[in-house]
Design a protein around this motif. Sequence first.
Motif, mmCIF file in Angstrom:
data_model
loop_
_atom_site.group_PDB
_atom_site.id
_atom_site.type_symbol
_atom_site.label_atom_id
_atom_site.label_comp_id
_atom_site.label_asym_id
_atom_site.label_seq_id
_atom_site.Cartn_x
_atom_site.Cartn_y
_atom_site.Cartn_z
ATOM 1 N N ILE A 223 7.770 19.990 -15.569
ATOM 2 C CA ILE A 223 7.241 21.273 -15.757
ATOM 3 C C ILE A 223 8.260 22.477 -15.420
ATOM 4 O O ILE A 223 8.567 23.197 -16.015
ATOM 5 N N ARG A 224 8.841 22.377 -14.366
ATOM 6 C CA ARG A 224 9.755 23.198 -13.643
ATOM 7 C C ARG A 224 10.950 23.462 -14.527
ATOM 8 O O ARG A 224 11.415 24.371 -14.941
ATOM 9 N N ARG A 225 11.505 22.348 -15.043
ATOM 10 C CA ARG A 225 12.531 22.064 -15.806
ATOM 11 C C ARG A 225 12.358 22.675 -17.101
ATOM 12 O O ARG A 225 13.417 23.594 -17.490
ATOM 13 N N THR A 226 11.236 22.445 -17.811
ATOM 14 C CA THR A 226 10.706 22.811 -19.313
ATOM 15 C C THR A 226 10.653 24.493 -18.991
ATOM 16 O O THR A 226 10.880 25.294 -20.194
ATOM 17 N N ARG A 227 10.221 24.982 -17.996
ATOM 18 C CA ARG A 227 10.050 26.365 -17.652
ATOM 19 C C ARG A 227 11.262 27.233 -17.207
ATOM 20 O O ARG A 227 11.348 28.377 -17.252
ATOM 21 N N GLY A 228 12.144 26.507 -17.060
ATOM 22 C CA GLY A 228 13.669 27.180 -16.694
ATOM 23 C C GLY A 228 13.639 27.468 -15.428
ATOM 24 O O GLY A 228 14.533 28.227 -14.791
ATOM 25 N N TYR A 229 12.952 26.737 -14.466
ATOM 26 C CA TYR A 229 13.117 26.935 -12.894
ATOM 27 C C TYR A 229 14.031 26.331 -12.066
ATOM 28 O O TYR A 229 14.469 26.588 -11.060
ATOM 29 N N ASP A 230 14.476 25.024 -12.845
ATOM 30 C CA ASP A 230 15.543 24.509 -12.011
ATOM 31 C C ASP A 230 16.855 24.487 -12.918
ATOM 32 O O ASP A 230 16.660 24.732 -13.928
ATOM 33 N N LYS B 47 0.831 -1.313 0.237
ATOM 34 C CA LYS B 47 0.052 -0.049 0.126
ATOM 35 C C LYS B 47 0.973 1.170 0.109
ATOM 36 O O LYS B 47 0.805 2.042 -0.840
ATOM 37 N N ASP B 48 1.841 1.316 0.858
ATOM 38 C CA ASP B 48 2.770 2.361 0.753
ATOM 39 C C ASP B 48 3.475 2.687 -0.293
ATOM 40 O O ASP B 48 3.657 3.606 -0.823
ATOM 41 N N TYR B 49 4.004 1.590 -0.850
ATOM 42 C CA TYR B 49 4.463 1.472 -2.627
ATOM 43 C C TYR B 49 3.633 2.203 -3.418
ATOM 44 O O TYR B 49 4.140 3.023 -4.167
ATOM 45 N N PHE B 50 2.475 1.754 -3.491
ATOM 46 C CA PHE B 50 1.376 2.288 -4.383
ATOM 47 C C PHE B 50 1.248 3.779 -4.110
ATOM 48 O O PHE B 50 1.183 4.658 -4.967
ATOM 49 N N ARG B 51 1.056 4.254 -2.821
ATOM 50 C CA ARG B 51 0.845 5.462 -2.612
ATOM 51 C C ARG B 51 2.107 6.359 -2.876
ATOM 52 O O ARG B 51 1.889 7.521 -3.522
ATOM 53 N N ASN B 52 3.344 5.891 -2.334
ATOM 54 C CA ASN B 52 4.574 6.750 -2.846
ATOM 55 C C ASN B 52 4.683 6.769 -4.509
ATOM 56 O O ASN B 52 5.103 7.765 -4.712
ATOM 57 N N ASN B 53 4.146 5.856 -5.156
ATOM 58 C CA ASN B 53 4.219 5.942 -6.383
ATOM 59 C C ASN B 53 3.266 6.990 -7.086
ATOM 60 O O ASN B 53 3.778 7.656 -8.040
ATOM 61 N N ALA B 54 2.291 7.075 -6.521
ATOM 62 C CA ALA B 54 1.302 8.252 -6.686
ATOM 63 C C ALA B 54 1.870 9.679 -6.628
ATOM 64 O O ALA B 54 1.809 10.371 -7.208
ATOM 65 N N VAL B 55 2.327 9.611 -5.572
ATOM 66 C CA VAL B 55 3.210 10.962 -4.889
ATOM 67 C C VAL B 55 4.427 11.344 -6.033
ATOM 68 O O VAL B 55 4.453 12.402 -6.470
ATOM 69 N N ASN B 56 5.194 10.069 -6.121
ATOM 70 C CA ASN B 56 6.160 10.350 -7.179
ATOM 71 C C ASN B 56 5.750 10.521 -8.630
ATOM 72 O O ASN B 56 6.525 11.289 -9.357
ATOM 73 N N TYR B 57 4.474 10.294 -9.213
ATOM 74 C CA TYR B 57 4.121 10.376 -10.371
ATOM 75 C C TYR B 57 3.770 11.998 -10.454
ATOM 76 O O TYR B 57 4.304 12.701 -11.448
ATOM 77 N N PHE B 58 3.218 12.695 -9.660
ATOM 78 C CA PHE B 58 3.049 14.118 -9.506
ATOM 79 C C PHE B 58 4.394 14.727 -9.396
ATOM 80 O O PHE B 58 4.397 15.804 -10.137
ATOM 81 N N ALA B 59 5.120 14.323 -8.588
ATOM 82 C CA ALA B 59 6.291 15.028 -8.389
ATOM 83 C C ALA B 59 7.345 14.959 -9.804
ATOM 84 O O ALA B 59 7.864 15.994 -9.998
ATOM 85 N N ILE B 60 7.189 13.773 -10.383
ATOM 86 C CA ILE B 60 7.937 13.800 -11.739
ATOM 87 C C ILE B 60 7.342 14.947 -12.720
ATOM 88 O O ILE B 60 8.006 15.582 -13.303
ATOM 89 N N LEU B 61 5.959 14.773 -12.785
ATOM 90 C CA LEU B 61 5.103 15.794 -13.387
ATOM 91 C C LEU B 61 5.461 17.346 -13.165
ATOM 92 O O LEU B 61 6.116 18.198 -13.883
ATOM 93 N N ILE B 62 5.486 17.595 -11.984
ATOM 94 C CA ILE B 62 5.878 18.987 -11.616
ATOM 95 C C ILE B 62 7.602 19.237 -11.824
ATOM 96 O O ILE B 62 7.753 20.406 -12.352
ATOM 97 N N ASP B 63 8.386 18.319 -11.504
ATOM 98 C CA ASP B 63 9.757 18.365 -11.807
ATOM 99 C C ASP B 63 10.117 18.850 -13.299
ATOM 100 O O ASP B 63 10.736 19.619 -13.762
#
Length: 186
Positions: free
Chosen positions: A179-186, A161-177
């Motif tokens: 976006i930040r990279r393509t927009r030049g924030y990182d 359960k923790d694995y799946f939930r962590n994957n869900a959070v990671n999925y969002f984090a990867i998408l946000i990262d």
Amino acid sequence: MNNKLIGNRINTVLANQNKKQKELAKELGVKDNIVSYWCSGTRMPNTEQIVKIAKLLGVSADYLLGLADCQNSDQSIEGIHKKTALSERAIIQLTDRPKQLNLIGEIHEPDIDVLNCLIESNIFWVVIRNVRLMVEASDSVTNELFNMNKDSLVLKGYAIKDYFRNNAVNYFAILIDEIRRTRGYD
């Protein structure tokens, strides 16, 4: 007009504010049983009373009358709610929270830009669906292991359960990262 609806809405707001019918009656200058009649749907307040009730409870008269779904008297919130189906609380969070956080330096313009990009992207609802599916899968796997009632499997179930939930959070984090990279924030 629906007496029951008005009564239910008055009751809902009173409950949300931890307020008693007796208190409302006193503030309105009417007998306790009058407010009780309104709240039960036996009687209906007149127009002047509805306006007073709305002001005292901090809601719109339209909400009390069932003409609006949002309690807030801000018509723009009602409009956003109708167009997006977001809850009143979510709309207020989205519209007021960034201003509050920016005042104390917790949110920066890039954060708002990333949020806009995330919501504007075609993939946004796919992400939401996939996160929901990951959480549902984690719940399903855990429930199956609980039904087997094996102690070691139950512990593994929590890990899964923790694995799946962590994957869900990671999925969002990867998408946000991304976006930040393509927009030049990182």
